[in-house]
Design an enzyme around this catalytic site. Structure first.
Site, PDB file in Angstrom:
ATOM      1  N   GLY A 249      71.498  38.169 144.178  1.00  0.00           N
ATOM      2  CA  GLY A 249      71.700  36.784 143.772  1.00  0.00           C
ATOM      3  C   GLY A 249      71.569  36.651 142.269  1.00  0.00           C
ATOM      4  O   GLY A 249      71.320  37.626 141.561  1.00  0.00           O
ATOM      5  N   ARG A 250      71.770  35.412 141.786  1.00  0.00           N
ATOM      6  CA  ARG A 250      71.663  35.114 140.353  1.00  0.00           C
ATOM      7  C   ARG A 250      72.413  36.149 139.509  1.00  0.00           C
ATOM      8  O   ARG A 250      71.885  36.672 138.535  1.00  0.00           O
ATOM      9  CB  ARG A 250      70.203  35.033 139.930  1.00  0.00           C
ATOM     10  N   SER A 251      73.652  36.382 139.877  1.00  0.00           N
ATOM     11  CA  SER A 251      74.418  37.438 139.202  1.00  0.00           C
ATOM     12  C   SER A 251      75.751  36.945 138.656  1.00  0.00           C
ATOM     13  O   SER A 251      76.788  37.570 138.922  1.00  0.00           O
ATOM     14  CB  SER A 251      74.645  38.594 140.180  1.00  0.00           C
TER      15      SER A 251
END
Length: 375
Positions: A249-251
């Site tokens: 995530g958060r990519s």
């Protein structure tokens, strides 16, 4: 005769010590024109204390790292409550937090140094020598108006990876004109890259290896969730030629008022989602990228986005980038939903735009050339 003939040889042997390591290439994209420490004499810090002193003083410097600088135990330890918010298995991260709610809690001890980065001052160049320049156990921070900084060819790693809030590798909060290039980040307690709420302008992140493989993760499976947090009020970030590996995530998490140009990056092995973001003010152009083995390319995202889904839409980029976009590529991944919002393209006016190659070229070259030791 032996004495006089030996002296020049010694001098010749010593001369390259500072001269052999220098900045490779120049920044493309938003940080174009950055000079860092400029033509200051290259110097090698003898230990972690001298490194920290040079990074934080007001003198323009070129700092060469020729070994591992291990800060892990330098500030002792801190103990407190941690919460098993994602499970109690041996591979699960815990979060440093006083109130655990319904989650199991326990007492733990972590290294203090990792929880706060070194505040890098303006006009610095930080260079690694070959594959030897490592900062272990402490990250770098760029905040409170610092500008004109180059970080190239180093590794930042091992910041309390078992614990969320254990440490960020690179933290930006109110900075300008910074180039992070050929940097490897690994085994962080929280983010590999955090952009705080204060505006960060003219930032280029290029040729970096974001190594998300970790012993501890929120999924308890070795894939890091904490990759890029972008929440700045009016940030300007070029994300170019980076290899983003084993994330969940958060990519990135593209939020706040961030303006992002993501070009020729490669995401590989993501078992969650890549792009996310909860703020309508976020804007991004994604072009010439490759997603390989990414379960969900775009998760919950509230901002504006153009992702060059096909050749017929690629020409729309002319007004933002001065050229057509390169089409993205997807393999063994979830669908790439088409996003073709061009309403924010005028926001790129006046910024230096990074060049692009095809996604196919990026897929073959970026994984082999990103990170420390790959100049």
């Amino acid at each position: 005769m032996k004495i006089t003939s030996t002296i020049p040889a010694v001098l010749l042997g010593l001369a390259p010590l500072s001269a052999a390591v220098s900045v490779s290439g120049s920044a493309e994209g938003f940080a174009s024109g950055v000079t860092g420490g400029g033509d200051a004499e290259a110097q090698i810090p003898s230990d972690i204390d001298e490194l920290k002193e040079w990074l934080t003083d007001d003198t323009p410097r070129v700092i060469v790292l020729d070994k591992e600088y291990d800060f892990t135990e330098s500030e002792g330890t801190t103990s407190g409550t941690v919460c098993a918010s994602w499970g109690t298995g041996s591979g699960c991260q815990k979060i440093i937090q006083d109130d655990c709610g319904d989650s199991p809690s326990s007492q733990a001890t972590w290294y203090t140094a990792g929880t706060t980065g070194i505040d890098v001052a303006s006009d610095k160049t930080i260079l690694g020598d070959g594959d030897k320049g490592v900062i272990k156990g402490k990250g770098l921070r760029f905040r409170d108006g610092v500008s004109n900084i180059i970080v190239q060819n180093i590794e930042i790693s091992d910041l309390n990876p078992e614990y969320v809030w254990g440490g960020d590798a690179l933290y930006f909060d109110g900075s300008d004109l910074i180039w992070i290039d050929h940097v490897t980040t690994a085994r962080t307690g929280r983010q590999h890259y955090t952009f705080g709420y204060e505006t960060n302008t003219r930032i280029t992140l290029s040729n970096n290896f974001i190594n998300g493989e970790t012993t501890y993760s929120t999924g308890c499976d070795g894939y890091t969730y904490w990759t890029f947090e972008m929440v700045g009020e009016a940030d300007q970030i070029t994300l170019q030629n980076n290899y983003i590996y084993m994330t969940a995530g958060r990519s990135p998490a593209l939020s706040g008022g961030t303006l992002l140009h993501a070009v020729n990056n490669v995401w590989e092995k993501n078992n969650g989602h890549a792009l996310e973001g909860g703020d309508a003010g976020a804007r991004g152009i994604f072009e010439g990228n490759a997603w390989i083995g990414v379960s969900t390319i775009v998760g919950d995202y509230a901002g504006r986005l153009f992702n060059a889904p096909d050749s017929s839409s690629a020409g729309d980029c002319e007004s933002a980038l001065g050229r057509a976009c390169e089409v993205n590529a997807v393999s063994d991944s979830g669908d790439l939903t088409a996003y073709t919002d061009t309403s924010f393209f005028s926001d790129f006016s006046g910024l230096t735009i990074a060049p692009a190659t095809s996604a196919t070229d990026a897929q073959s070259s970026v994984p082999n050339n990103a990170g420390m030791g790959k100049l």
